[in-house]
Each structure stands twice: as C-alpha cells, then as structure tokens.
Design an enzyme around this catalytic site. Sequence first.
Site, mmCIF file in Angstrom:
data_model
loop_
_atom_site.group_PDB
_atom_site.id
_atom_site.type_symbol
_atom_site.label_atom_id
_atom_site.label_comp_id
_atom_site.label_asym_id
_atom_site.label_seq_id
_atom_site.Cartn_x
_atom_site.Cartn_y
_atom_site.Cartn_z
ATOM 1 N N ASN A 9 0.870 -1.174 0.000
ATOM 2 C CA ASN A 9 0.000 0.000 0.000
ATOM 3 C C ASN A 9 0.908 1.225 0.000
ATOM 4 O O ASN A 9 1.433 1.616 1.034
ATOM 5 C CB ASN A 9 -0.907 -0.024 1.240
ATOM 6 N N TRP A 10 1.071 1.798 -1.175
ATOM 7 C CA TRP A 10 1.990 2.933 -1.300
ATOM 8 C C TRP A 10 1.406 4.223 -0.713
ATOM 9 O O TRP A 10 2.115 5.219 -0.569
ATOM 10 C CB TRP A 10 2.343 3.169 -2.772
ATOM 11 N N LYS A 11 0.103 4.234 -0.450
ATOM 12 C CA LYS A 11 -0.570 5.447 0.045
ATOM 13 C C LYS A 11 -0.282 6.617 -0.906
ATOM 14 O O LYS A 11 -0.093 6.387 -2.094
ATOM 15 C CB LYS A 11 -0.144 5.751 1.487
ATOM 16 N N HIS A 94 -9.728 1.132 4.263
ATOM 17 C CA HIS A 94 -8.486 1.355 5.014
ATOM 18 C C HIS A 94 -8.782 2.325 6.164
ATOM 19 O O HIS A 94 -9.598 3.236 6.019
ATOM 20 C CB HIS A 94 -7.404 1.919 4.093
ATOM 21 N N GLU A 96 -7.308 4.799 7.236
ATOM 22 C CA GLU A 96 -7.141 6.221 6.890
ATOM 23 C C GLU A 96 -8.368 6.738 6.136
ATOM 24 O O GLU A 96 -8.761 7.895 6.279
ATOM 25 C CB GLU A 96 -5.844 6.405 6.081
ATOM 26 N N GLU A 166 -5.831 -4.724 10.341
ATOM 27 C CA GLU A 166 -4.796 -3.726 10.609
ATOM 28 C C GLU A 166 -5.143 -2.947 11.879
ATOM 29 O O GLU A 166 -5.962 -2.019 11.830
ATOM 30 C CB GLU A 166 -4.691 -2.745 9.443
ATOM 31 N N GLY A 172 1.902 2.602 10.611
ATOM 32 C CA GLY A 172 2.838 3.709 10.455
ATOM 33 C C GLY A 172 3.501 4.153 11.752
ATOM 34 O O GLY A 172 4.125 5.209 11.798
ATOM 35 N N SER A 211 2.937 -1.796 10.331
ATOM 36 C CA SER A 211 4.380 -1.783 10.588
ATOM 37 C C SER A 211 5.077 -3.119 10.307
ATOM 38 O O SER A 211 6.032 -3.469 10.990
ATOM 39 C CB SER A 211 4.676 -1.316 12.017
ATOM 40 N N GLY A 232 2.616 -1.003 4.307
ATOM 41 C CA GLY A 232 2.671 0.404 3.932
ATOM 42 C C GLY A 232 4.105 0.861 3.738
ATOM 43 O O GLY A 232 4.720 0.636 2.699
ATOM 44 N N GLY A 233 4.666 1.487 4.774
ATOM 45 C CA GLY A 233 6.001 2.087 4.699
ATOM 46 C C GLY A 233 7.066 1.202 4.068
ATOM 47 O O GLY A 233 7.824 1.657 3.199
HETATM 48 P P1 PGA Z 1 2.456 0.516 7.618
HETATM 49 O O1 PGA Z 1 1.030 0.696 6.881
HETATM 50 O O2 PGA Z 1 3.037 -0.786 7.127
HETATM 51 O O3 PGA Z 1 3.252 1.702 7.201
HETATM 52 O O4 PGA Z 1 2.178 0.470 9.067
HETATM 53 C C1 PGA Z 1 0.162 -0.384 6.696
HETATM 54 C C2 PGA Z 1 -1.103 0.097 6.046
HETATM 55 O O5 PGA Z 1 -1.574 1.179 6.375
HETATM 56 O O6 PGA Z 1 -1.675 -0.602 5.187
#
Ligand code: PGA
Length: 250
Positions: A9-11, A94, A96, A166, A172, A211, A232-233
């Site tokens: 997930n590159w966001k 998600h 977010e 999640e 994050g 994470s 994500g990250g």
């Molecule tokens: P993260 O994000 O790996 O940076 O914690 C995961 C996500 O939001 O899908």
Amino acid sequence: MRQALVAANWKMNGTKAQVAELLAGFKAGINAQACQVAIFSPAVFLSDVQQALQGSAIAWGGQNVHSAESGAYTGETSLGMLKEFGCQYVLVGHSERRTLFGESDEVVAEKVAAALSAGVTPMLCIGETLEERESGVTAEVCRRQLKAVLDKVGVAGFNKLVVAYEPVWAIGTGKTASPEQAQEVHADLRAFLQDADAEMAKKIQILYGGSVKAASAAELFAMPDIDGGLVGGASLQIEEFVGICNAAAQ
Ligand code: PGA
C-alpha cells in the site's frame, strides 16, 4: 491450503520515476510464483504500473474506489476505470479512509458490493484503535466491521474477497502487533466467519497489516491464521518489500 498474499500500500507517495524503480526492483527480486503479490498504487500511476507489470505474476489495484458506476462525483475513481487499467484488486475501508475521509461501515460495505459486482477483488481492511484495544473491545469492533459487509454481500461475497486486519495503533507507528496478539484476532475473525460458513472461513485469506517489516514478517506469517501482509512504509523500499514477500513464500 490458503496461499500467502503480500500487498503493498503505497498510500499517497511516489513519483513516476520512483514507481518505475520500485517495480523493476520488485520484478527482479520477488518470486511471485511462490506467493501472491499485489501492489496498491495511487490512481494516477496505474497506467505506469500496468505497463510495468503486465505479463508478470504480480497483480495490482487501486487504493480506493467509488461505488457508483459514473456521475457527478468530482475527484473519485470508478471500478470501470480501475478495470481499464488492469486492476484485479481494490483496497476498501483502510483505516485512513475511515478516519480521515469519514467512511462508515455502510459506505465500506457499498464499495465492497460494487467491487464484487464489477469482478474486482476487494481487500477489506478492518481494525481497532488504541483506545478500543485498551477498553477491551477489539474483537467486538473487528466483528462489527466484518458483519457490516457480511450482511451486505453474504457468504458468496466473502468467498471472493480478502480481509486485512490492521490494528490502527500499529499503522505507520513502528509498533507491530506481536505475532500472538495478531493471531488471537485472526483466529477470532475466522471463528466469527465460521459461524456464517465453515468452508468460506477455512478458505478466506486474512492478512495482517501494521508496521510489517522484513525482520518481523516471518514470525507473523508463521502464525496459523495469518495468510500474508498488507505493507505500507516498507513497501516503498525494494529490499524490505522483497524480504517480506520472500518470508511469505516460505
Ligand atoms: P504501515 O502501513 O506498514 O506503514 O504500518 C500499513 C497500512 O496502512 O496498510
């Protein structure tokens, strides 16, 4: 046996040049025969992603979608548009999207239903906040989020989707849930789904996100009810993401 799936997930990150570099690195490093891989890209890069990944075993998708087919929804992307760019998956719900953009359980369920009717696989994200975990309502919150979608699309729908658990406090933050903490929730979710349909519960992929790093992936993926990760990250770094895919392949 459930196959492992690792998703990036590159966001809202990246440039055209970075997208090209990441995808070249992923293609060279990942054995996508040994584990399923999907890349969730910002919509504006989907054409680049399609060009880079077409013909490879790596799938891709959008990070969000609108449930309507078309119309006066400024700034939104439809399933037809995602499909035109070869998307096999779409990320739905998600945390977010839920917290920053006000997506309710009902909106999420609508989007999942629309994706299923369009033949695009929804990756349904659920998870509790820190406050909810500390008040002991993790299972209740996650079950409620699943139930909203189950009521809408039924067992038939759940046969065709992927769940990503999640915990919001782990996204994050660098605070991964421990393998045992994650397994406990995954097992509970599978038990909840089993009450709806045992066969579906056995087959459905439930990914962990929050994470995930190459160093923590193997332990998480060794848990019996964790079928891969939503990353994500670490998906913005070639070595990290390749390492996570390799951990899932084993
Ligand atoms: P993260 O994000 O790996 O940076 O914690 C995961 C996500 O939001 O899908």
